[in-house]
Design a protein around this motif. Structure first.
Motif, PDB file in Angstrom:
ATOM      1  N   ASP A 147      -0.342  -1.735  -4.802  1.00  0.00           N
ATOM      2  CA  ASP A 147      -0.053  -1.784  -6.232  1.00  0.00           C
ATOM      3  C   ASP A 147       0.457  -0.438  -6.738  1.00  0.00           C
ATOM      4  N   LEU A 148      -0.155   0.628  -6.253  1.00  0.00           N
ATOM      5  CA  LEU A 148       0.291   1.975  -6.643  1.00  0.00           C
ATOM      6  C   LEU A 148       1.696   2.233  -6.149  1.00  0.00           C
ATOM      7  N   PHE A 149       1.987   1.851  -4.933  1.00  0.00           N
ATOM      8  CA  PHE A 149       3.331   2.011  -4.376  1.00  0.00           C
ATOM      9  C   PHE A 149       4.359   1.259  -5.210  1.00  0.00           C
ATOM     10  N   VAL A 150       4.043   0.019  -5.568  1.00  0.00           N
ATOM     11  CA  VAL A 150       4.967  -0.791  -6.380  1.00  0.00           C
ATOM     12  C   VAL A 150       5.158  -0.139  -7.736  1.00  0.00           C
ATOM     13  N   PHE A 153       7.375   3.203  -7.191  1.00  0.00           N
ATOM     14  CA  PHE A 153       8.704   3.163  -6.605  1.00  0.00           C
ATOM     15  C   PHE A 153       9.537   1.938  -6.944  1.00  0.00           C
ATOM     16  N   MET A 154       9.033   1.026  -7.694  1.00  0.00           N
ATOM     17  CA  MET A 154       9.824  -0.164  -8.035  1.00  0.00           C
ATOM     18  C   MET A 154      10.218  -0.167  -9.499  1.00  0.00           C
TER      19      MET A 154
END
Length: 154
Positions: A147-150, A153-154
């Motif tokens: 979730d943190l990555f999304v 970076f999204m």
């Protein structure tokens, strides 16, 4: 219900344990707390049997031509790990089980506790605390990091 049974059974497997069950639960969209609870229960299920019956099973299975040498290798590996953990005993077993790396976990921690001849109740507590810690670490890695990555970076 089938998802929870799979989480339970995956967590019971040696080597895979929580390191496989919690990511599976995350992928299957099972909520965090129920997934953690079922995975911990599944991971802890074989522990009392290992702690109480390992020495008898080892003696019985050592007579089998194929299984005997494998169990001897497993015991030698557990004894080697027990040497480095031995002076810390319960704390060492806890830390060993808590670190979610291959070759660590409730199964090997139970074998190490058995080799160290730790009292069963104390070993169970150390292993349970280690499994809970490992479960929390794997939950953070499986539930929060994607979730943190999304979000970043999204």
């Amino acid at each position: 219900m089938a998802k929870y049974l799979m989480i339970f059974f995956i967590a019971m497997l040696p080597i895979v344990e929580l390191r496989g069950a919690i990511p599976y639960a995350s992928i299957m969209d099972v909520e965090f707390l129920p997934a953690l609870a079922v995975a911990v229960l599944g991971n802890m299920f074989p522990v009392p049997f290992i702690l109480l019956l390992f020495k008898y099973m080892l003696k019985w299975f050592s007579n089998f031509p194929v299984i005997g040498p494998i169990l001897t290798k497993v015991l030698a590996r557990a004894e080697k790990k027990a040497e480095s953990i031995g002076k810390y005993e319960l704390l060492g077993v806890y830390i060993f089980v808590a670190i979610p790396l291959p070759g660590t976990g409730a199964w090997t921690g139970s074998l190490v506790a058995n080799v160290l001849k730790l009292p069963v109740r104390k070993a169970m507590i150390a292993i349970l605390l280690g499994v809970l810690t490992s479960g929390l670490i794997m939950s953070v890695l499986s539930y929060l990091l994607p979730d943190l990555f999304v979000a970043l970076f999204m």
